[in-house]
Enzyme design. Structure first.
Site, PDB file in Angstrom:
ATOM      1  N   ARG A 153      -8.276 -36.738  16.047  1.00  0.00           N
ATOM      2  CA  ARG A 153      -7.775 -36.657  17.424  1.00  0.00           C
ATOM      3  C   ARG A 153      -8.886 -36.474  18.441  1.00  0.00           C
ATOM      4  O   ARG A 153      -8.699 -36.701  19.623  1.00  0.00           O
ATOM      5  CB  ARG A 153      -6.802 -35.488  17.564  1.00  0.00           C
ATOM      6  CG  ARG A 153      -5.595 -35.585  16.665  1.00  0.00           C
ATOM      7  CD  ARG A 153      -4.822 -34.286  16.646  1.00  0.00           C
ATOM      8  NE  ARG A 153      -5.681 -33.240  16.066  1.00  0.00           N
ATOM      9  CZ  ARG A 153      -5.431 -31.940  16.133  1.00  0.00           C
ATOM     10  NH1 ARG A 153      -4.360 -31.508  16.761  1.00  0.00           N
ATOM     11  NH2 ARG A 153      -6.245 -31.074  15.564  1.00  0.00           N
ATOM     12  N   GLU A 158     -14.866 -23.991  22.135  1.00  0.00           N
ATOM     13  CA  GLU A 158     -14.877 -22.885  23.100  1.00  0.00           C
ATOM     14  C   GLU A 158     -16.150 -23.052  23.923  1.00  0.00           C
ATOM     15  O   GLU A 158     -17.248 -22.953  23.382  1.00  0.00           O
ATOM     16  CB  GLU A 158     -14.909 -21.541  22.388  1.00  0.00           C
ATOM     17  CG  GLU A 158     -13.650 -21.194  21.653  1.00  0.00           C
ATOM     18  CD  GLU A 158     -13.735 -19.859  20.926  1.00  0.00           C
ATOM     19  OE1 GLU A 158     -14.853 -19.333  20.712  1.00  0.00           O
ATOM     20  OE2 GLU A 158     -12.675 -19.350  20.550  1.00  0.00           O
ATOM     21  N   GLN A 172     -17.096 -17.742  40.780  1.00  0.00           N
ATOM     22  CA  GLN A 172     -16.650 -19.045  41.263  1.00  0.00           C
ATOM     23  C   GLN A 172     -17.092 -20.133  40.288  1.00  0.00           C
ATOM     24  O   GLN A 172     -18.167 -20.051  39.698  1.00  0.00           O
ATOM     25  CB  GLN A 172     -17.273 -19.298  42.642  1.00  0.00           C
ATOM     26  CG  GLN A 172     -16.841 -20.566  43.329  1.00  0.00           C
ATOM     27  CD  GLN A 172     -17.377 -20.639  44.749  1.00  0.00           C
ATOM     28  OE1 GLN A 172     -17.383 -19.635  45.468  1.00  0.00           O
ATOM     29  NE2 GLN A 172     -17.817 -21.793  45.155  1.00  0.00           N
ATOM     30  N   ASN A 222     -17.761 -24.332  40.153  1.00  0.00           N
ATOM     31  CA  ASN A 222     -17.998 -25.480  41.019  1.00  0.00           C
ATOM     32  C   ASN A 222     -18.105 -26.740  40.171  1.00  0.00           C
ATOM     33  O   ASN A 222     -18.404 -26.670  38.978  1.00  0.00           O
ATOM     34  CB  ASN A 222     -19.306 -25.303  41.805  1.00  0.00           C
ATOM     35  CG  ASN A 222     -19.281 -24.077  42.684  1.00  0.00           C
ATOM     36  OD1 ASN A 222     -18.290 -23.781  43.332  1.00  0.00           O
ATOM     37  ND2 ASN A 222     -20.368 -23.342  42.688  1.00  0.00           N
ATOM     38  N   ARG A 227     -30.188 -33.878  42.587  1.00  0.00           N
ATOM     39  CA  ARG A 227     -29.728 -32.764  43.429  1.00  0.00           C
ATOM     40  C   ARG A 227     -30.654 -31.581  43.159  1.00  0.00           C
ATOM     41  O   ARG A 227     -30.747 -31.104  42.039  1.00  0.00           O
ATOM     42  CB  ARG A 227     -28.281 -32.388  43.091  1.00  0.00           C
ATOM     43  CG  ARG A 227     -27.262 -33.471  43.414  1.00  0.00           C
ATOM     44  CD  ARG A 227     -25.865 -32.995  43.050  1.00  0.00           C
ATOM     45  NE  ARG A 227     -24.864 -34.019  43.227  1.00  0.00           N
ATOM     46  CZ  ARG A 227     -24.078 -34.126  44.308  1.00  0.00           C
ATOM     47  NH1 ARG A 227     -24.198 -33.269  45.293  1.00  0.00           N
ATOM     48  NH2 ARG A 227     -23.187 -35.090  44.371  1.00  0.00           N
ATOM     49  N   HIS A 245     -32.363 -26.381  44.404  1.00  0.00           N
ATOM     50  CA  HIS A 245     -31.670 -25.481  45.318  1.00  0.00           C
ATOM     51  C   HIS A 245     -31.689 -24.033  44.820  1.00  0.00           C
ATOM     52  O   HIS A 245     -31.737 -23.786  43.623  1.00  0.00           O
ATOM     53  CB  HIS A 245     -30.203 -25.896  45.473  1.00  0.00           C
ATOM     54  CG  HIS A 245     -30.040 -27.308  45.921  1.00  0.00           C
ATOM     55  ND1 HIS A 245     -28.977 -28.070  45.537  1.00  0.00           N
ATOM     56  CD2 HIS A 245     -30.806 -28.102  46.708  1.00  0.00           C
ATOM     57  CE1 HIS A 245     -29.077 -29.276  46.078  1.00  0.00           C
ATOM     58  NE2 HIS A 245     -30.186 -29.322  46.780  1.00  0.00           N
ATOM     59  N   LYS A 251     -26.463 -18.957  37.300  1.00  0.00           N
ATOM     60  CA  LYS A 251     -25.579 -20.097  37.059  1.00  0.00           C
ATOM     61  C   LYS A 251     -25.464 -20.376  35.565  1.00  0.00           C
ATOM     62  O   LYS A 251     -26.439 -20.267  34.829  1.00  0.00           O
ATOM     63  CB  LYS A 251     -26.140 -21.364  37.723  1.00  0.00           C
ATOM     64  CG  LYS A 251     -26.235 -21.288  39.225  1.00  0.00           C
ATOM     65  CD  LYS A 251     -26.869 -22.555  39.787  1.00  0.00           C
ATOM     66  CE  LYS A 251     -26.975 -22.462  41.299  1.00  0.00           C
ATOM     67  NZ  LYS A 251     -27.646 -23.642  41.857  1.00  0.00           N
ATOM     68  N   TYR A 303     -20.386 -25.834  37.015  1.00  0.00           N
ATOM     69  CA  TYR A 303     -21.165 -24.609  36.896  1.00  0.00           C
ATOM     70  C   TYR A 303     -20.429 -23.403  37.451  1.00  0.00           C
ATOM     71  O   TYR A 303     -19.672 -23.498  38.399  1.00  0.00           O
ATOM     72  CB  TYR A 303     -22.542 -24.749  37.532  1.00  0.00           C
ATOM     73  CG  TYR A 303     -22.581 -25.175  38.973  1.00  0.00           C
ATOM     74  CD1 TYR A 303     -22.884 -24.268  39.988  1.00  0.00           C
ATOM     75  CD2 TYR A 303     -22.364 -26.499  39.340  1.00  0.00           C
ATOM     76  CE1 TYR A 303     -22.958 -24.664  41.308  1.00  0.00           C
ATOM     77  CE2 TYR A 303     -22.439 -26.900  40.655  1.00  0.00           C
ATOM     78  CZ  TYR A 303     -22.734 -25.981  41.641  1.00  0.00           C
ATOM     79  OH  TYR A 303     -22.798 -26.371  42.958  1.00  0.00           O
ATOM     80  N   LYS A 345     -31.543 -33.037  52.948  1.00  0.00           N
ATOM     81  CA  LYS A 345     -31.954 -31.660  52.645  1.00  0.00           C
ATOM     82  C   LYS A 345     -32.975 -31.646  51.511  1.00  0.00           C
ATOM     83  O   LYS A 345     -33.987 -30.947  51.572  1.00  0.00           O
ATOM     84  CB  LYS A 345     -30.718 -30.830  52.276  1.00  0.00           C
ATOM     85  CG  LYS A 345     -31.025 -29.438  51.774  1.00  0.00           C
ATOM     86  CD  LYS A 345     -29.777 -28.649  51.468  1.00  0.00           C
ATOM     87  CE  LYS A 345     -29.121 -29.138  50.216  1.00  0.00           C
ATOM     88  NZ  LYS A 345     -28.000 -28.287  49.778  1.00  0.00           N
ATOM     89  N   ASP A 346     -32.722 -32.430  50.463  1.00  0.00           N
ATOM     90  CA  ASP A 346     -33.623 -32.432  49.313  1.00  0.00           C
ATOM     91  C   ASP A 346     -34.955 -33.109  49.626  1.00  0.00           C
ATOM     92  O   ASP A 346     -35.986 -32.748  49.060  1.00  0.00           O
ATOM     93  CB  ASP A 346     -32.942 -33.076  48.114  1.00  0.00           C
ATOM     94  CG  ASP A 346     -31.768 -32.243  47.624  1.00  0.00           C
ATOM     95  OD1 ASP A 346     -31.663 -31.063  48.001  1.00  0.00           O
ATOM     96  OD2 ASP A 346     -30.943 -32.775  46.864  1.00  0.00           O
TER      97      ASP A 346
END
Length: 185
Positions: free
Chosen positions: A23, A28, A46, A48, A58, A61, A71, A131, A168-169
């Site tokens: 299947r 986990e 949180q 994201n 990206r 940061h 993170k 994350y 920005k980057d």
């Protein structure tokens, strides 16, 4: 789950075990007791998610001062090169980085503690990146370390002419500008 601490103290690669049959598989991807036994206590507040196409880069940061974030990152579709740069002044690995390929195929994850800049380059046609963070986003504390700073020596595994970057980057700061006063941690 297998927890593998990297050459930079506090950065971990986590390899969840998969149980497969005709299947598909079950895995986990996060278990608090296992995470705390290996990494320590982190209050994630949180989750994201981003969706990106091949060539997107990206980062790098981070949040400054008390807004700094730890993170736990993973890929649920596609593949990335995930990079964490140590910005903890006084650390013997300050300015060094860990670069790990994360993919939906392997299920590998990376934990990045507070005091690091983080970024990723998309290696597949489409990537869904997820994350957890332990602190809420504060736009006034946001900062970007220049992804192509020669002092970092990061091989992003994608051709620079094919990179898709935000304004920005493109305007990130150099490693030399990462003073303790600016960082606030």
């Amino acid at each position: 789950m297998k927890f593998i601490e990297q050459d930079i103290k506090g950065v971990w690669v986590i390899e969840p075990q998969r149980f497969g049959d005709k299947r598909g598989y079950f895995s986990e991807v996060f278990k608090l007791s296992e995470f705390e036994r290996h990494v320590g206590h982190v209050d994630f507040v949180q989750d994201n998610e981003s969706l990106s196409s091949k060539g997107v880069l990206r980062g790098l940061h981070f949040q400054r001062g008390t807004s700094s974030q730890a993170k736990l990152v993973r890929v649920s579709q596609g593949a990335v090169l995930d990079v964490a740069v140590d910005l903890r002044h006084g650390s013997p690995t300050w300015g060094k980085h860990v670069a790990i390929e994360l993919s939906a195929e392997t299920g590998r994850q990376m934990f990045i503690p507070r005091g690091f800049a983080h970024g990723f380059a998309v290696l597949s046609d489409v990537t869904q990146f997820q994350y957890k963070v332990d602190n809420l986003y504060d736009p006034h504390s946001e900062a970007t370390l220049r992804f192509d700073d020669p002092a970092l020596g990061i091989d992003w595994l994608i051709d620079s002419t094919a990179m898709i970057l935000s304004e920005k980057d493109l305007k990130g700061l150099s490693l030399d500008e990462m003073t303790p006063e600016f960082l606030g941690f």
